[in-house]
Scaffold this motif. Structure first.
Motif, PDB file in Angstrom:
ATOM      1  N   PHE A 279      35.871 -17.918  -9.529  1.00  0.00           N
ATOM      2  CA  PHE A 279      37.504 -17.865  -9.899  1.00  0.00           C
ATOM      3  C   PHE A 279      38.241 -16.643 -10.067  1.00  0.00           C
ATOM      4  N   LEU A 280      39.473 -16.331  -9.855  1.00  0.00           N
ATOM      5  CA  LEU A 280      39.877 -15.184  -9.879  1.00  0.00           C
ATOM      6  C   LEU A 280      39.997 -14.652 -11.343  1.00  0.00           C
ATOM      7  N   SER A 291      38.683  -9.093  -8.877  1.00  0.00           N
ATOM      8  CA  SER A 291      37.404  -9.404  -9.840  1.00  0.00           C
ATOM      9  C   SER A 291      37.415 -11.104  -9.683  1.00  0.00           C
ATOM     10  N   TYR A 292      36.165 -11.430  -9.537  1.00  0.00           N
ATOM     11  CA  TYR A 292      36.068 -12.855  -9.585  1.00  0.00           C
ATOM     12  C   TYR A 292      34.699 -13.089 -10.596  1.00  0.00           C
ATOM     13  N   ALA A 299      34.563 -14.006 -18.625  1.00  0.00           N
ATOM     14  CA  ALA A 299      34.059 -13.035 -17.591  1.00  0.00           C
ATOM     15  C   ALA A 299      32.408 -13.225 -17.597  1.00  0.00           C
ATOM     16  N   VAL A 300      32.187 -14.100 -16.612  1.00  0.00           N
ATOM     17  CA  VAL A 300      30.743 -14.438 -16.446  1.00  0.00           C
ATOM     18  C   VAL A 300      30.297 -14.229 -14.983  1.00  0.00           C
TER      19      VAL A 300
END
Length: 427
Positions: A279-280, A291-292, A299-300
């Motif tokens: 996901f964005l 970044s995704y 943030a994983v």
């Protein structure tokens, strides 16, 4: 036809005043060196106190240049100002000023005389006291307003009171009291917080002079959407300027960000790979990087790829294809910039100077107090020796052994032993 060009410095201003001057809202006259520019129009820009400007006709064909002090037409009487612009650029400045009719453009009478300057200085000397006294009068009348500045006309017949008010104020009674107190014609002019900051001036957080005090004349509304488009943190303390309003510079680059954001992939798009769905998470609009994350809210396993690669994966997912990873051919995008001075110290050039200063300071202090240094004592020998009952040289363990041997030697001498005694056991 004879053309006269200006070289060197004239009237204290080089190149016909193309450079900076000591007035706010300075305009860079890039046409000043073109022959005949000043004669192309009789319009002249004149600036008064702080950010107030006016445009006048040079009907008497005076040889005016940037920095000249002139007497201009006013209502009533005359006013004293400084010429800040002549030539073709004055017509462009008129469009910015948005004058409603040609009647607003008055005439220039003459160059300021010594008598005019004496009246002008006398009127200016009363401005501060008038402002303090008028604030007290407004407070006594119970008016919810703040008088930020007072400007006297050059001949002293009129005074302009600049005030700030959140709501509409009925200042009819105030005008009567002010006219009776100061015996001049009163003009009330309401300004906003941005105009007040421009009149006062100052330095912004960028280290430069305020835009409203140097070149801005028209103020465009600024909204928090400008900060959102640029991914700026919505921190009121950082977004507010000296006027306590949103910074005008938020609008400077928002158009570029809006244009660049059109190339971004859809925010709701989910990138599917053989391992997981991404996901964005964030986007660097100008750099073209996105970044995704495998989690929508955290943030994983964050992966940073280019916008072109993201659109390519979206097209693959539409056709039922899933790549093995987001990276193209196993190549990972490094989003961290290279710091060429990462291993260097900021004060690497200051150390030598500090040492030099300390050395010079010590030398001066020594010469001042006439300090005579004692000669250095010679170093003690490495092997301990016994002289007059005292051990000289060596370290402490060696000195203790030497003292012990001296005691054994004396003991043997008293007992009459020859080579027989405790000293035989010593190495």
């Amino acid at each position: 036809m004879t053309l006269i060009t200006n070289a060197g410095c004239d009237r204290g201003l080089c190149r016909r005043g193309v450079g900076r001057q000591d007035k706010q809202l300075n305009t860079y006259d890039w046409l000043a060196d073109i022959p005949g520019n000043a004669d192309s129009t009789d319009l002249v820009e004149v600036q008064f106190k702080n950010t107030r400007k006016g445009y006048y006709h040079n009907v008497n064909n005076l040889d005016l240049r940037k920095g000249d002090i002139v007497a201009v037409e006013a209502n009533p009487g005359h006013d004293i100002g400084v010429v800040t612009l002549t030539g073709q650029l004055v017509k462009l400045q008129l469009k910015k000023a948005n004058l409603k009719s040609a009647d607003d453009i008055k005439r220039i009478y003459r160059m300021a005389k010594p008598v005019d300057m004496e009246k002008y200085k006398e009127a200016k000397s009363r401005e501060h006291d008038t402002m303090i006294q008028s604030r007290q009068i407004a407070k006594d009348l119970g008016l919810d307003m703040k008088i930020g500045d007072v400007e006297y006309q050059g001949d002293g017949n009129k005074a302009i009171f600049y005030y700030i008010a959140d709501e509409r104020v009925d200042f009819r009674q105030l005008i009567k009291v002010l006219a009776e107190t100061f015996h001049v014609r009163i003009e009330m002019k309401q300004i906003g917080a941005r105009q007040e900051a421009g009149r006062i001036g100052g330095t912004g957080p960028c280290g430069r002079e305020l835009c409203c005090a140097t070149w801005m004349k028209n103020f465009i509304s600024v909204s928090t959407n400008a900060a959102r488009f640029q991914d700026i943190s919505l921190n009121p303390q950082k977004l507010a300027g000296m006027c306590a309003k949103l910074k005008c510079c938020l609008n400077y680059e928002v158009d570029n960000y809006m244009e660049a954001s059109k190339r971004l992939p859809p925010k709701e798009a989910v990138l599917q790979t053989t391992d997981a769905d991404y996901f964005l998470f964030k986007a660097d609009i100008l750099a073209g990087l996105v970044s995704y994350s495998t989690d929508k809210r955290a943030a994983v396993n964050v992966e940073t790829i280019t916008m072109e690669r993201a659109k390519e994966i979206i097209e693959m997912n539409k056709h039922g294809e899933k790549p093995e990873s987001l990276q193209e051919d196993g190549y990972a995008v490094d989003e961290h910039p290279i710091d060429l001075l990462e291993g260097e110290s900021i004060t690497r050039f200051d150390k030598s100077k500090k040492k030099k200063k300390r050395k010079v300071k010590a030398e001066r202090q020594e010469a001042k107090e006439n300090i005579v240094k004692e000669p250095k004592q010679p170093k003690a020998p490495a092997v301990p020796k016994v002289e007059k009952g005292k051990v000289v040289g060596g370290d402490k363990p060696q000195q203790e052994k030497a003292l012990q041997g001296q005691r054994y030697k004396r003991y043997n001498q008293r007992k009459g032993h020859q080579g027989k005694g405790p000293e035989d056991a010593m190495p």
